[in-house]
Design a protein around this motif. Structure first.
Motif, PDB file in Angstrom:
ATOM      1  N   ALA A 117      54.564  39.374 107.852  1.00  0.00           N
ATOM      2  CA  ALA A 117      53.601  39.619 108.935  1.00  0.00           C
ATOM      3  C   ALA A 117      53.949  38.807 110.170  1.00  0.00           C
ATOM      4  CB  ALA A 117      52.190  39.286 108.456  1.00  0.00           C
ATOM      5  N   ALA A 118      54.306  37.538 109.988  1.00  0.00           N
ATOM      6  CA  ALA A 118      54.664  36.694 111.128  1.00  0.00           C
ATOM      7  C   ALA A 118      55.917  37.208 111.828  1.00  0.00           C
ATOM      8  CB  ALA A 118      54.869  35.255 110.655  1.00  0.00           C
ATOM      9  N   THR A 119      56.889  37.657 111.042  1.00  0.00           N
ATOM     10  CA  THR A 119      58.134  38.169 111.614  1.00  0.00           C
ATOM     11  C   THR A 119      57.886  39.413 112.453  1.00  0.00           C
ATOM     12  OG1 THR A 119      59.418  37.319 109.746  1.00  0.00           O
ATOM     13  CG2 THR A 119      60.435  39.034 111.080  1.00  0.00           C
ATOM     14  N   THR A 120      57.145  40.374 111.889  1.00  0.00           N
ATOM     15  CA  THR A 120      56.904  41.616 112.632  1.00  0.00           C
ATOM     16  C   THR A 120      56.084  41.359 113.897  1.00  0.00           C
ATOM     17  OG1 THR A 120      54.975  42.072 111.216  1.00  0.00           O
ATOM     18  CG2 THR A 120      57.064  43.070 110.588  1.00  0.00           C
ATOM     19  N   ALA A 121      55.140  40.428 113.810  1.00  0.00           N
ATOM     20  CA  ALA A 121      54.328  40.117 114.988  1.00  0.00           C
ATOM     21  C   ALA A 121      55.192  39.557 116.112  1.00  0.00           C
ATOM     22  CB  ALA A 121      53.223  39.129 114.618  1.00  0.00           C
ATOM     23  N   LEU A 122      56.083  38.637 115.777  1.00  0.00           N
ATOM     24  CA  LEU A 122      56.917  38.020 116.804  1.00  0.00           C
ATOM     25  C   LEU A 122      57.982  38.987 117.331  1.00  0.00           C
ATOM     26  CD1 LEU A 122      57.312  34.394 115.438  1.00  0.00           C
ATOM     27  CD2 LEU A 122      56.011  35.168 117.413  1.00  0.00           C
ATOM     28  N   LYS A 123      58.523  39.813 116.456  1.00  0.00           N
ATOM     29  CA  LYS A 123      59.498  40.791 116.934  1.00  0.00           C
ATOM     30  C   LYS A 123      58.873  41.742 117.944  1.00  0.00           C
ATOM     31  CE  LYS A 123      62.946  40.861 113.263  1.00  0.00           C
ATOM     32  NZ  LYS A 123      63.729  41.662 112.305  1.00  0.00           N
ATOM     33  N   GLU A 124      57.647  42.156 117.678  1.00  0.00           N
ATOM     34  CA  GLU A 124      56.974  43.057 118.605  1.00  0.00           C
ATOM     35  C   GLU A 124      56.558  42.335 119.883  1.00  0.00           C
ATOM     36  OE1 GLU A 124      56.673  46.231 118.530  1.00  0.00           O
ATOM     37  OE2 GLU A 124      57.631  46.454 116.581  1.00  0.00           O
ATOM     38  N   THR A 125      56.373  41.026 119.806  1.00  0.00           N
ATOM     39  CA  THR A 125      56.018  40.252 120.994  1.00  0.00           C
ATOM     40  C   THR A 125      57.218  40.086 121.923  1.00  0.00           C
ATOM     41  OG1 THR A 125      54.293  39.032 119.817  1.00  0.00           O
ATOM     42  CG2 THR A 125      55.167  38.033 121.831  1.00  0.00           C
ATOM     43  N   PHE A 126      58.361  39.694 121.355  1.00  0.00           N
ATOM     44  CA  PHE A 126      59.541  39.401 122.179  1.00  0.00           C
ATOM     45  C   PHE A 126      60.385  40.642 122.444  1.00  0.00           C
ATOM     46  CE2 PHE A 126      58.549  35.226 120.293  1.00  0.00           C
ATOM     47  CZ  PHE A 126      58.510  34.457 121.443  1.00  0.00           C
ATOM     48  N   ARG A 127      60.482  41.555 121.459  1.00  0.00           N
ATOM     49  CA  ARG A 127      61.209  42.821 121.614  1.00  0.00           C
ATOM     50  C   ARG A 127      62.633  42.612 122.134  1.00  0.00           C
ATOM     51  NH1 ARG A 127      57.347  46.839 121.171  1.00  0.00           N
ATOM     52  NH2 ARG A 127      58.706  48.418 122.091  1.00  0.00           N
ATOM     53  N   LEU A 128      63.337  41.672 121.546  1.00  0.00           N
ATOM     54  CA  LEU A 128      64.707  41.358 121.954  1.00  0.00           C
ATOM     55  C   LEU A 128      65.700  42.124 121.086  1.00  0.00           C
ATOM     56  CD1 LEU A 128      64.400  37.501 122.489  1.00  0.00           C
ATOM     57  CD2 LEU A 128      64.411  39.309 124.222  1.00  0.00           C
ATOM     58  N   PRO A 129      66.756  42.656 121.684  1.00  0.00           N
ATOM     59  CA  PRO A 129      67.702  43.491 120.935  1.00  0.00           C
ATOM     60  C   PRO A 129      68.605  42.666 120.017  1.00  0.00           C
ATOM     61  CG  PRO A 129      68.490  43.158 123.161  1.00  0.00           C
ATOM     62  CD  PRO A 129      67.114  42.543 123.114  1.00  0.00           C
ATOM     63  N   ARG A 130      69.212  43.370 119.071  1.00  0.00           N
ATOM     64  CA  ARG A 130      70.224  42.772 118.208  1.00  0.00           C
ATOM     65  C   ARG A 130      71.576  42.772 118.925  1.00  0.00           C
ATOM     66  NH1 ARG A 130      68.689  42.465 112.733  1.00  0.00           N
ATOM     67  NH2 ARG A 130      66.685  43.480 112.305  1.00  0.00           N
ATOM     68  N   PRO A 131      72.575  42.129 118.330  1.00  0.00           N
ATOM     69  CA  PRO A 131      73.921  42.167 118.929  1.00  0.00           C
ATOM     70  C   PRO A 131      74.463  43.599 118.978  1.00  0.00           C
ATOM     71  CG  PRO A 131      73.769  40.407 117.304  1.00  0.00           C
ATOM     72  CD  PRO A 131      72.517  41.215 117.180  1.00  0.00           C
ATOM     73  N   PRO A 132      75.340  43.896 119.913  1.00  0.00           N
ATOM     74  CA  PRO A 132      75.955  45.227 119.960  1.00  0.00           C
ATOM     75  C   PRO A 132      76.670  45.530 118.640  1.00  0.00           C
ATOM     76  CG  PRO A 132      76.433  43.995 121.955  1.00  0.00           C
ATOM     77  CD  PRO A 132      75.793  43.030 121.010  1.00  0.00           C
ATOM     78  N   GLY A 133      76.505  46.733 118.154  1.00  0.00           N
ATOM     79  CA  GLY A 133      77.177  47.133 116.919  1.00  0.00           C
ATOM     80  C   GLY A 133      76.442  46.760 115.653  1.00  0.00           C
ATOM     81  N   ALA A 134      75.246  46.205 115.764  1.00  0.00           N
ATOM     82  CA  ALA A 134      74.507  45.781 114.570  1.00  0.00           C
ATOM     83  C   ALA A 134      74.151  46.946 113.664  1.00  0.00           C
ATOM     84  CB  ALA A 134      73.232  45.040 114.974  1.00  0.00           C
ATOM     85  N   ALA A 135      74.041  48.139 114.229  1.00  0.00           N
ATOM     86  CA  ALA A 135      73.664  49.309 113.433  1.00  0.00           C
ATOM     87  C   ALA A 135      74.830  49.878 112.636  1.00  0.00           C
ATOM     88  CB  ALA A 135      73.087  50.394 114.342  1.00  0.00           C
ATOM     89  N   GLU A 136      76.038  49.364 112.865  1.00  0.00           N
ATOM     90  CA  GLU A 136      77.223  49.819 112.138  1.00  0.00           C
ATOM     91  C   GLU A 136      77.653  48.726 111.168  1.00  0.00           C
ATOM     92  OE1 GLU A 136      78.465  52.818 112.347  1.00  0.00           O
ATOM     93  OE2 GLU A 136      76.988  53.368 113.874  1.00  0.00           O
ATOM     94  N   PRO A 137      77.730  49.012 109.870  1.00  0.00           N
ATOM     95  CA  PRO A 137      78.055  47.970 108.883  1.00  0.00           C
ATOM     96  C   PRO A 137      79.491  47.468 109.012  1.00  0.00           C
ATOM     97  CG  PRO A 137      78.034  50.130 107.831  1.00  0.00           C
ATOM     98  CD  PRO A 137      77.534  50.329 109.233  1.00  0.00           C
ATOM     99  N   ALA A 138      79.642  46.169 109.164  1.00  0.00           N
ATOM    100  CA  ALA A 138      80.974  45.570 109.228  1.00  0.00           C
ATOM    101  C   ALA A 138      81.618  45.610 107.848  1.00  0.00           C
ATOM    102  CB  ALA A 138      80.869  44.130 109.723  1.00  0.00           C
ATOM    103  N   GLY A 139      82.930  45.766 107.805  1.00  0.00           N
ATOM    104  CA  GLY A 139      83.654  45.780 106.535  1.00  0.00           C
ATOM    105  C   GLY A 139      83.509  47.063 105.755  1.00  0.00           C
TER     106      GLY A 139
END
Length: 296
Positions: free
Chosen positions: A71-93
Motif C-alpha cells: 500500500a505504501a509503495t503504490t501510494a508513493l508511486k502514484e504521488t511521484f509518478r516517476l518513470p523507470r529507466p529506458p528499456g525497463a519493459a524489455e527483459p535483459a539477458g
C-alpha cells in the motif's frame, strides 16, 4: 531529467548469465512469491520445522506487513509518478532463455509502470526483515540481511530501477517495518498491523483509482475484516502437520484466484473484489484444514 548516476549504463555491460541469475533473485521479491511464502508459513504455522516455523499469529503479522508495504509503495508511486529507466519493459539477458519460457522470464525480469520507489526493495525489507525479527535468531537475522540487500540490488542489475529508487525503497521499508513492529507489540498484534496497512491503503486509493491501489485496499480491508472475525479462532486452533497440509490445499485454491487477478490485470473494482475474497480464504484456510484433519 534522469535520476541515474551511470548505474544503468554500467549494468548494461554485465554478461547475460549474470543477469539471468539475478532475475532468479529478484523473483524472491515478486508479489506472487511473497504471497506463496507467507501463505505457507501461515497455513502450517508451528508444524513446519525450525527455523522456518512461526506461530500463525506471527505469520498473520507478516502478511499484514506485506500489505502495508504494498500500500505504501503504490501510494508513493502514484504521488511521484516517476518513470523507470529506458528499456525497463524489455527483459535483459533474454537471449539465453528458451522461447517457451520467455513470457515467464519477461514477467520476472522486466517491469513497467512508475519506478519510484522500488516495490521490490520495500517488499524485501518489510517481509524478509520482518520475518527475521519474528524468528529472532542469529541465522534469521543473517539471512534476512542478505535478502534485504540482494533483492533490491537485483533491480538495478536488471535495469528496471535507478539506484535512488532502490535506496528510497529500502528506507521506506525500514521505516515502515520499524514503526509497525514497535506499535504492534513486536509482532504480537496482527490486527493492529492490518489496520495500519488499511489506513495506508485508503490514502493510496484516495490518491489514485488504479488496479494496484485497489489491490492493496482490497487486500488490507479483507485481511482486517477476516482477522477481526476469525483471528481468535485461528490463534487458539491446535496446529497439526496434517491440518496444515489440508489448510494449504484450501489456501492454494484461493491462490489460483489470486493468480488470475495478478496476471489478468482486471478493472480496479474487480481487483478489489478478487483480492478481498482471496485474503478471506487464505486466512480462514487453517480452520478448514484442522477441521478436516479431525475427521480423518
Amino acid at each position: 531529467m534522469s535520476r541515474g548516476l551511470g548505474e544503468i549504463e554500467f549494468v548494461a555491460g554485465l554478461p547475460d548469465p549474470v543477469v539471468v541469475a539475478t532475475a532468479l533473485v529478484t523473483a524472491l521479491g515478486d508479489v506472487w512469491f511473497v504471497f506463496l511464502l507467507l501463505g505457507t508459513l501461515y497455513w502450517f504455522g508451528t508444524a513446519l520445522p525450525s527455523p522456518v516455523s512461526l506461530s500463525r499469529r506471527h505469520a498473520a503479522f507478516a502478511i499484514a506487513l506485506a500489505f502495508g508495504g504494498l500500500a505504501a509503495t503504490t501510494a508513493l508511486k502514484e504521488t511521484f509518478r516517476l518513470p523507470r529507466p529506458p528499456g525497463a519493459a524489455e527483459p535483459a539477458g533474454a537471449g539465453l532463455i528458451p522461447e517457451l519460457l520467455l513470457p515467464l522470464y519477461a514477467e520476472i525480469g522486466a517491469s513497467s509502470g512508475f519506478g519510484f520507489p522500488s516495490g521490490h526493495a520495500v517488499s524485501a525489507v518489510v517481509v524478509y526483515g520482518g520475518l527475521a525479527l519474528l524468528v529472532g535468531s542469529t541465522r534469521g537475522y543473517a539471512v534476512g540481511a542478505v535478502l534485504c540487500a540482494v533483492i533490491p540490488l537485483s533491480r538495478i542489475v536488471l535495469g528496471v530501477h535507478y539506484l535512488v529508487d532502490v535506496l528510497a525503497g529500502v528506507a521506506l521499508g525500514a521505516a515502515y517495518l520499524g514503526l509497525v513492529y514497535r506499535l504492534c507489540g513486536r509482532g504480537s498484534n496482527p490486527g493492529r498491523a492490518m489496520m495500519i496497512a488499511l489506513i495506508v491503503a485508503v490514502v493510496g486509493a484516495g490518491l489514485s483509482y488504479t488496479t494496484d491501489t485497489m489491490l492493496a485496499l482490497g487486500g488490507a480491508l479483507g485481511a482486517r475484516m477476516a482477522w477481526g472475525s476469525i483471528g481468535g479462532a485461528v490463534v487458539h486452533e491446535p496446529v497439526t502437520r496434517l491440518g496444515g497440509a489440508l489448510g494449504a490445499a484450501v489456501g492454494l485454491g484461493f491462490a489460483g484466484l489470486f493468480a488470475v487477478v495478478y496476471i489478468v490485470d482486471p478493472a480496479p473494482y474487480l481487483a478489489f473484489i478478487g483480492i478481498f475474497v482471496v485474503i478471506w480464504g487464505v486466512l480462514a484456510a487453517p480452520l478448514a484444514g484442522e477441521s478436516l484433519a479431525r475427521t480423518i
